[in-house]
Design an enzyme around this catalytic site. Structure first.
Site, PDB file in Angstrom:
ATOM      1  N   LYS A 176       0.858  -1.201   0.000  1.00 23.53           N
ATOM      2  CA  LYS A 176       0.000   0.000   0.000  1.00 23.53           C
ATOM      3  C   LYS A 176       0.888   1.244   0.000  1.00 23.53           C
ATOM      4  O   LYS A 176       1.868   1.316   0.743  1.00 23.53           O
ATOM      5  CB  LYS A 176      -0.928  -0.001   1.224  1.00 23.53           C
ATOM      6  CG  LYS A 176      -2.017  -1.083   1.147  1.00 23.53           C
ATOM      7  CD  LYS A 176      -2.951  -1.011   2.349  1.00 23.53           C
ATOM      8  CE  LYS A 176      -3.861  -2.222   2.439  1.00 23.53           C
ATOM      9  NZ  LYS A 176      -5.091  -2.144   1.677  1.00 23.53           N
ATOM     10  N   HIS A 234      -0.781  -8.378   8.979  1.00 20.42           N
ATOM     11  CA  HIS A 234      -0.884  -6.955   8.641  1.00 20.42           C
ATOM     12  C   HIS A 234      -0.573  -6.028   9.830  1.00 20.42           C
ATOM     13  O   HIS A 234       0.193  -5.085   9.702  1.00 20.42           O
ATOM     14  CB  HIS A 234      -2.283  -6.633   8.111  1.00 20.42           C
ATOM     15  CG  HIS A 234      -2.739  -7.535   6.990  1.00 20.42           C
ATOM     16  ND1 HIS A 234      -1.887  -7.954   5.995  1.00 20.42           N
ATOM     17  CD2 HIS A 234      -3.933  -8.097   6.702  1.00 20.42           C
ATOM     18  CE1 HIS A 234      -2.548  -8.727   5.146  1.00 20.42           C
ATOM     19  NE2 HIS A 234      -3.796  -8.835   5.556  1.00 20.42           N
ATOM     20  N   LYS A 340     -15.024   1.611   7.578  1.00 20.73           N
ATOM     21  CA  LYS A 340     -13.798   0.980   7.073  1.00 20.73           C
ATOM     22  C   LYS A 340     -12.679   2.004   7.217  1.00 20.73           C
ATOM     23  O   LYS A 340     -12.701   3.068   6.597  1.00 20.73           O
ATOM     24  CB  LYS A 340     -13.933   0.580   5.603  1.00 20.73           C
ATOM     25  CG  LYS A 340     -12.609   0.043   5.047  1.00 20.73           C
ATOM     26  CD  LYS A 340     -12.786  -0.825   3.826  1.00 20.73           C
ATOM     27  CE  LYS A 340     -11.459  -1.262   3.227  1.00 20.73           C
ATOM     28  NZ  LYS A 340     -10.800  -2.374   3.869  1.00 20.73           N
TER      29      LYS A 340
HETATM   30  C1  BG6 Z   1      -6.888 -10.118   4.112  1.00 23.56           C
HETATM   31  C2  BG6 Z   1      -7.763 -10.828   5.104  1.00 23.56           C
HETATM   32  O1  BG6 Z   1      -5.546 -10.476   4.299  1.00 23.56           O
HETATM   33  O2  BG6 Z   1      -7.014  -8.704   4.269  1.00 23.56           O
HETATM   34  C3  BG6 Z   1      -9.219 -10.406   4.933  1.00 23.56           C
HETATM   35  O3  BG6 Z   1      -7.652 -12.239   4.928  1.00 23.56           O
HETATM   36  C4  BG6 Z   1      -9.328  -8.901   5.008  1.00 23.56           C
HETATM   37  O4  BG6 Z   1     -10.027 -11.001   5.939  1.00 23.56           O
HETATM   38  C5  BG6 Z   1      -8.341  -8.228   4.047  1.00 23.56           C
HETATM   39  O5  BG6 Z   1     -10.660  -8.545   4.690  1.00 23.56           O
HETATM   40  C6  BG6 Z   1      -8.321  -6.723   4.258  1.00 23.56           C
HETATM   41  O6  BG6 Z   1      -7.535  -6.112   3.255  1.00 23.56           O
HETATM   42  P1  BG6 Z   1      -7.741  -4.585   2.883  1.00 23.56           P
HETATM   43  O7  BG6 Z   1      -6.669  -4.291   1.902  1.00 23.56           O
HETATM   44  O8  BG6 Z   1      -9.137  -4.462   2.306  1.00 23.56           O
HETATM   45  O9  BG6 Z   1      -7.634  -3.796   4.151  1.00 23.56           O
END
Ligand code: BG6
Length: 483
Positions: A176, A234, A340
């Site tokens: 990102k 993450h 979100k």
């Molecule tokens: C993924 C997870 O690694 O990342 C998912 O397995 C999650 O559950 C996703 O929804 C979120 O990614 P982003 O880029 O939309 O924040």
């Protein structure tokens, strides 16, 4: 740009390929960032011709590619890169046809967008069927294992066939734009760099909140939960990038070495500390944008009447080193939350004494927004423009809006950066073996402590900010979540 590359995609008919991988490759093609020689070898089980495969993926891709960039002309030239092969990934015999189309003069990049249970088989069959050369690379999607032991096993199997410098473990958060910008922000700005430690920073918050629920993945997710799905990878990566020392250079080894030191310095959360340091939650029925939405146990595919799997986690973590002594890192992540948002918030310490007569002593806050509205905001104290109140303080923001200032019409998707780097052979935004193992070590201890203490999974309504207990986790320390 690397010439003569074959991108060999296992799992070409999967959801990830349609939503992320092919659209990312299309955008790179559109921008002229892929060499003309680059071929995409798409592999899946179904018996299809290349033409039929392309017919199938075209409408899906059109819906995920930026509409301003979707043109028939670009699609036609993009489609020419493809070759589709039908394969059963678990069967050795299937690999002969793949070996036939690969050429040892070209670099093959094997991208495994498959369930991790297949990693072993795929590596072994690739190795035994003559598909590999010294320069072959492999790209692995998460999860790498489901705990430390299984992670070591996966890493070992892959290492039997590929050198570490040819293994690319994806954590798409590292692709990102704003995550990369975090490194620039920290290591290219003196005034930030010199304030980045326990003498100036009060605490750090990392929030990764999603509004989506389980999205048809119930039976997979129920065995995994939010800690393994989001924190182990993450959130740990974000924490490392905030906390790590400046690497000597921006090489993969330089960055990875510093991240590993942070993972090793993370204080273990054990049975004696888990109740105070971690909260688990699971969403119940609620509302999202005026619509009633089901709870976790009412989601499509749910086979149980109860489950202890967490869809929300809040953690108070400590990095036990000189720079971060006494600075808590509050992490939270959940599904079906109010908004979100992915952000890192650095709250600086208040000044020791307020000499201004009116208004409070507001601490500076640096808000790094990863998504949506990518940007950086610095909350400052400023003077209220007023004749009545001579020296009243107000909070104002210095705002750096990445899209607005970039002159571009979109921020590239993480997978675009990661594809380019894998093709170029740059591992700096991929996760090293030690990192992924250290991260599991820490998560395993936390899971063990949860199980030993049989801590209850707290319920929260879909559309909320998580269980009340998560608010208490931070409020007990006289702080609150940034909202
Ligand atoms: C993924 C997870 O690694 O990342 C998912 O397995 C999650 O559950 C996703 O929804 C979120 O990614 P982003 O880029 O939309 O924040």
């Amino acid at each position: 740009m690397n010439k003569n590359t074959d991108l060999v995609l296992f799992g070409a008919k999967g959801d990830l390929s349609a939503r992320k991988l092919f659209p990312a490759l299309y955008h790179l093609h559109y921008c002229g960032l892929l060499d003309n020689e680059l071929r995409i070898v798409a592999l899946a089980r179904e018996d299809l011709t290349t033409e039929a495969f392309l017919e199938e993926i075209k409408p899906k891709m059109a819906s995920y590619v930026n509409s301003k960039r979707w043109t028939e002309k670009h699609w036609d030239s993009f489609a020419k890169r493809f070759l589709y092969l039908s394969m059963n990934f678990a069967e050795a015999d299937s690999y002969a046809s793949l070996a036939d189309v690969l050429d040892e003069q070209r670099t093959s990049i094997f991208y495994l967008a498959t369930p991790p249970q297949l990693f072993d088989n795929i590596c072994e069959h690739l190795g035994n069927s003559g598909c590999l050369t010294k320069s072959s690379r492999i790209v692995l999607e998460k999860p790498i294992g489901h705990d430390l032991q299984s992670c070591i096993e996966v890493n070992q199997t892959v290492a039997n066939y590929f050198q570490e410098e040819n293994i690319y473990r994806i954590d798409h958060y590292l692709g990102k734009e704003t995550v990369q910008n975090l490194l620039v922000l920290r290591f290219a700005n003196r005034f930030i760099n010199t304030q980045w430690d326990q003498s100036s920073i009060d605490h750090v918050q990392i929030t990764v909140a999603e509004t989506v629920g389980i999205e048809g993945r119930w039976s997979y997710y129920d065995k995994v939960g939010q800690l393994r799905d989001m924190v182990q990878n993450h959130l740990m990566q974000l924490l490392c990038l905030v906390a790590m020392e400046p690497p000597n250079s921006m090489t993969a080894d330089g960055i990875r070495d510093e991240k590993v030191k942070i993972l090793r310095a993370l204080r273990t959360i054990d049975s004696s500390s888990v109740a105070e340091h971690a909260v688990r939650g699971q969403y119940s029925d609620g509302w999202y944008r005026g619509q009633a939405v089901p709870g976790y146990l009412g989601e499509e595919g749910c086979e149980h009447t109860r489950s202890d799997t967490e869809t929300f986690v809040a953690i108070k973590a400590h990095v036990d080193n000189w720079r971060w002594a006494g600075v808590p890192f509050y992490l939270r992540t959940g599904k079906r939350m109010h908004e979100k948002i992915t952000e890192i918030v650095i709250t600086f310490k208040s000044l020791p004494h307020n000499i201004f007569s009116s208004g409070e002593n507001i601490p500076n806050r640096l808000v790094i927004r990863l998504q949506p509205n990518e940007g950086i905001e610095m909350q400052m104290s400023s003077k209220l423009h007023s004749l009545k109140d001579k020296m009243a303080l107000v909070k104002q923001n210095l705002n750096l809006d990445f899209l607005g200032t970039s002159g571009n019409d979109r921020i590239p998707d993480a997978y675009e950066r990661l594809f380019l780097d894998a093709i170029k052979g740059d591992q700096s935004l991929f996760v090293g073996r030690e990192e992924v193992e250290e991260s599991w070590r820490w998560c395993d201890a936390l899971i063990k402590a949860w199980n030993e203490q049989a801590l209850e999974v707290k319920s929260y309504h879909a559309g909320s900010w998580g269980p009340t207990k998560a608010d208490l986790l931070i409020e007990r320390d006289g702080r609150s979540w940034h909202e």
